[in-house]
Write a protein that holds these residues in place. Structure first.
Motif, mmCIF file in Angstrom:
data_model
loop_
_atom_site.group_PDB
_atom_site.id
_atom_site.type_symbol
_atom_site.label_atom_id
_atom_site.label_comp_id
_atom_site.label_asym_id
_atom_site.label_seq_id
_atom_site.Cartn_x
_atom_site.Cartn_y
_atom_site.Cartn_z
ATOM 1 N N HIS A 14 42.382 35.944 46.854
ATOM 2 C CA HIS A 14 43.948 35.989 46.278
ATOM 3 C C HIS A 14 44.066 36.902 45.258
ATOM 4 N N VAL A 15 44.998 37.640 45.030
ATOM 5 C CA VAL A 15 45.200 38.771 44.356
ATOM 6 C C VAL A 15 45.330 38.521 43.042
ATOM 7 N N ARG A 16 45.929 37.376 42.601
ATOM 8 C CA ARG A 16 46.067 36.999 41.169
ATOM 9 C C ARG A 16 44.857 35.933 40.599
ATOM 10 N N LYS A 17 44.779 35.049 41.543
ATOM 11 C CA LYS A 17 43.819 34.046 41.171
ATOM 12 C C LYS A 17 42.321 34.211 41.364
ATOM 13 N N HIS A 18 41.981 35.537 42.077
ATOM 14 C CA HIS A 18 40.662 35.725 42.456
ATOM 15 C C HIS A 18 39.846 34.701 43.055
ATOM 16 N N THR A 19 40.219 33.980 43.930
ATOM 17 C CA THR A 19 39.588 32.842 44.544
ATOM 18 C C THR A 19 39.652 32.996 45.948
ATOM 19 N N PRO A 20 38.575 32.771 46.783
ATOM 20 C CA PRO A 20 38.505 32.759 48.213
ATOM 21 C C PRO A 20 39.282 31.804 49.087
ATOM 22 N N PHE A 45 47.339 38.137 49.705
ATOM 23 C CA PHE A 45 45.821 38.184 49.717
ATOM 24 C C PHE A 45 45.487 39.643 50.065
ATOM 25 N N ARG A 46 44.147 40.213 49.609
ATOM 26 C CA ARG A 46 43.633 41.707 49.912
ATOM 27 C C ARG A 46 42.290 41.366 50.466
ATOM 28 N N LYS A 47 41.680 42.189 51.015
ATOM 29 C CA LYS A 47 40.516 42.075 51.548
ATOM 30 C C LYS A 47 39.560 42.631 50.448
ATOM 31 N N LYS A 69 40.382 47.670 44.826
ATOM 32 C CA LYS A 69 39.549 46.492 45.659
ATOM 33 C C LYS A 69 39.718 45.119 44.551
ATOM 34 N N VAL A 70 39.944 43.948 45.446
ATOM 35 C CA VAL A 70 39.898 42.813 44.735
ATOM 36 C C VAL A 70 38.586 41.986 44.996
ATOM 37 N N VAL A 71 37.925 41.753 43.942
ATOM 38 C CA VAL A 71 36.480 41.028 44.251
ATOM 39 C C VAL A 71 36.498 39.831 43.396
ATOM 40 N N LEU A 72 35.657 38.992 43.819
ATOM 41 C CA LEU A 72 35.355 37.686 43.010
ATOM 42 C C LEU A 72 34.681 38.140 41.874
ATOM 43 N N LYS A 73 35.139 37.580 40.570
ATOM 44 C CA LYS A 73 34.665 37.894 39.371
ATOM 45 C C LYS A 73 33.350 37.389 38.896
ATOM 46 N N LYS A 74 32.524 37.817 38.191
ATOM 47 C CA LYS A 74 31.279 37.130 37.603
ATOM 48 C C LYS A 74 31.868 36.259 36.511
ATOM 49 N N LYS A 75 31.956 34.941 36.896
ATOM 50 C CA LYS A 75 32.348 33.995 35.888
ATOM 51 C C LYS A 75 31.320 32.778 35.823
ATOM 52 N N ASN A 106 39.691 24.366 43.539
ATOM 53 C CA ASN A 106 39.004 25.383 43.978
ATOM 54 C C ASN A 106 39.715 26.666 44.505
ATOM 55 N N SER A 107 41.014 26.534 45.133
ATOM 56 C CA SER A 107 41.877 27.639 45.446
ATOM 57 C C SER A 107 42.753 28.131 44.161
#
Length: 483
Positions: A359-365, A2-4, A37-43, A180-181
């Motif tokens: 999550h760094v790779r999956k980009h899910t909270p 995980f990253r912030k 930074k790791v962000v939630l992507k616009k999907k 969802n994870s």
């Protein structure tokens, strides 16, 4: 792993960063996110947004028990009127959220808008009640409906064991959490498929109903408003049932930061979804009354099944499967959306810091999703779910009314805020008044359950001062909170 999360780059409102003392400071939301930074992507596209709203609104209620409205209105005509009025009111509320979602481009829904308008204390109370009771109980209830109806075809001749229902329900809940994870894209794709199944299920009811009308089966609509013996105190309960059936129109606002072109897609998705759902709900109820009388509907445990058995023969076996898929879609949409509220509340400093990690790779909270799993399981196996929902149903509409009142307040507090989509002032005024009036009437008509719910909600106030305001926490307590 995980990253912030990064500071969001899409908000035109002030980005509020939480602190331990409960005071919130502003940051320039137009600063670019820092590299790494790791962000939630616009999907979330327009179609996915529509599927989130429709797929979450249409649960088991329209297929199983529209009798709550009929029971509290006392007549076929009045019940159809309430279904229509609730759809229009829900559209008004959705339009208000569309304005909020286009001028405050942050995820979090109710929590974020209350935070922007009224500050941290009421926002914390909202997320406190949602996390501890409302969301786990609501997820467990809709999941139980999923478990019951997925097993229905296997237990046609006997009663379904309660343990079997709870075990298959637990599997369903776990599957939703894993989904969802794992992937935002797959969660959205499955939501689109389940939304399609729900619309097909509604059409399976509406089309035979229209055929019945063409054949002249209108005997149950004669003197449609006759026999109305419901009291004025029954109307708020009828509206509660109706508004609960339509609830879910606000879930796209929970994922605003993940919506492509939110200024255009949020209003479009909300308007398209609400028109489809309102027309579908009203026509579905009309279809029921072409075949089932008001008295028979009140006695039926599952109206759609009764309707299908009379008109479709063996094909009626498919109805429980469609109901189960409908419930699974509501479970998936609710978890997908509400996990973002916990993610944002953690980012603001109101929940443990780990819940704002991605999550760094999956980009899910991922932490914000899985925190619901143990709480929902506790509710499923130990909680008196329906009592909890009765206690706290008023809290949902209290805070929604507060959010829409906050829209009016922000018009005067921040008149220069960029508002790409703006509703006439009478719409939020009427909707917030309706919500608060229903809450007040429920206090009068059912003071015990509503009073207990009010007391549970108020526990958020001492919790706020204990967890957020209190500065001199012991070291072990700070570690527990992730600070």
């Amino acid at each position: 792993m995980f990253r912030k999360a990064a500071v969001p780059t899409v908000s035109n409102g002030s980005y509020l960063q939480g602190h331990a003392n409960g005071k919130l400071s502003s940051m320039d939301s137009r600063q670019p996110a820092r590299e790494g930074k790791v962000v939630l992507k616009k999907k979330v596209t327009l179609l996915r947004g529509i599927s989130i709203i429709i797929g979450t609104i249409i649960g088991a209620g329209i297929f199983i028990s529209p009798k709550g409205i009929l029971k509290n209105t006392g007549s076929v005509g009045m019940s159809l009127t309430v279904w229509t009025v609730c759809g229009i009111l829900s559209l008004f509320g959705a339009l208000c959220y569309a304005e909020l979602g286009t001028c405050i481009k942050k995820s979090g829904g109710h929590y974020t808008y209350i935070l922007e308008a009224f500050g941290p204390l009421p926002a914390f109370v909202r997320v406190w009640v949602e996390l501890l009771i409302i969301r786990p109980a609501a997820t467990a209830v809709i999941s139980l409906a999923f478990g019951r109806y997925i097993l229905e075809p296997f237990f046609m001749q006997c009663e379904i064991p309660e343990l079997a229902i709870k075990l298959i329900t637990a599997v369903g809940i776990t599957l939703v959490m894993v989904l969802n994870s794992t992937s935002v894209s797959w969660s959205a794709r499955i939501q689109m498929f389940l939304t399609f199944c729900k619309l097909v299920a509604i059409l399976i009811i509406i089309v035979p109903g229209v055929i019945q009308l063409i054949k002249g089966e209108t005997q149950h609509f004669k003197n449609a408003f006759a026999g109305n013996d419901a009291s004025i105190l029954g109307l708020p309960l009828a509206f509660y049932s109706g508004m609960y059936a339509y609830s879910g129109w606000f879930y796209l606002n929970f994922v605003t930061e993940e919506v492509e072109n939110p200024e255009k897609n949020i209003p479009l998705a909300i308007c398209i979804s609400m028109i489809i759902v309102t027309v579908g709900y009203v026509l579905t109820n009309v279809a029921y009354f072409t075949t089932i009388s008001a008295g028979e509907l009140l006695l039926s445990k599952a109206v759609a099944v009764t309707f299908a058995e009379r008109l479709m023969g063996n094909f009626s076996l498919a109805v429980p499967v469609f109901v189960a898929l409908s419930c699974f879609g509501s479970m998936n949409g609710g978890v997908f959306a509400v996990s973002r509220m916990f993610f944002v509340a953690s980012r603001e400093g109101h929940l443990p810091e780990i819940l704002s990690m991605i999550h760094v790779r999956k980009h899910t909270p991922l932490p914000a999703v899985i925190v619901l799993h143990p709480l929902t399981m506790i509710m499923l196996f130990n909680g008196d779910l329906y009592s909890l929902l009765n206690f706290l149903s008023f809290a949902r509409w209290l805070f929604i009314g507060l959010v829409v009142a906050g829209l009016i307040y922000l018009r005067y507090k921040r008149p220069d805020m960029h508002r790409p989509f703006k509703v006439p002032l009478f719409i939020p005024a009427l909707f917030s008044f309706t919500c608060l009036f229903m809450v007040a009437l429920s206090l009068y008509s059912d003071p015990v359950n509503t009073g207990i719910g009010f007391a549970i909600t108020l526990t958020g106030i001492p919790a706020y001062y204990l967890f957020i305001v209190w500065d001199n926490k012991p070291k072990w307590f700070r570690k527990l909170l992730g600070k």
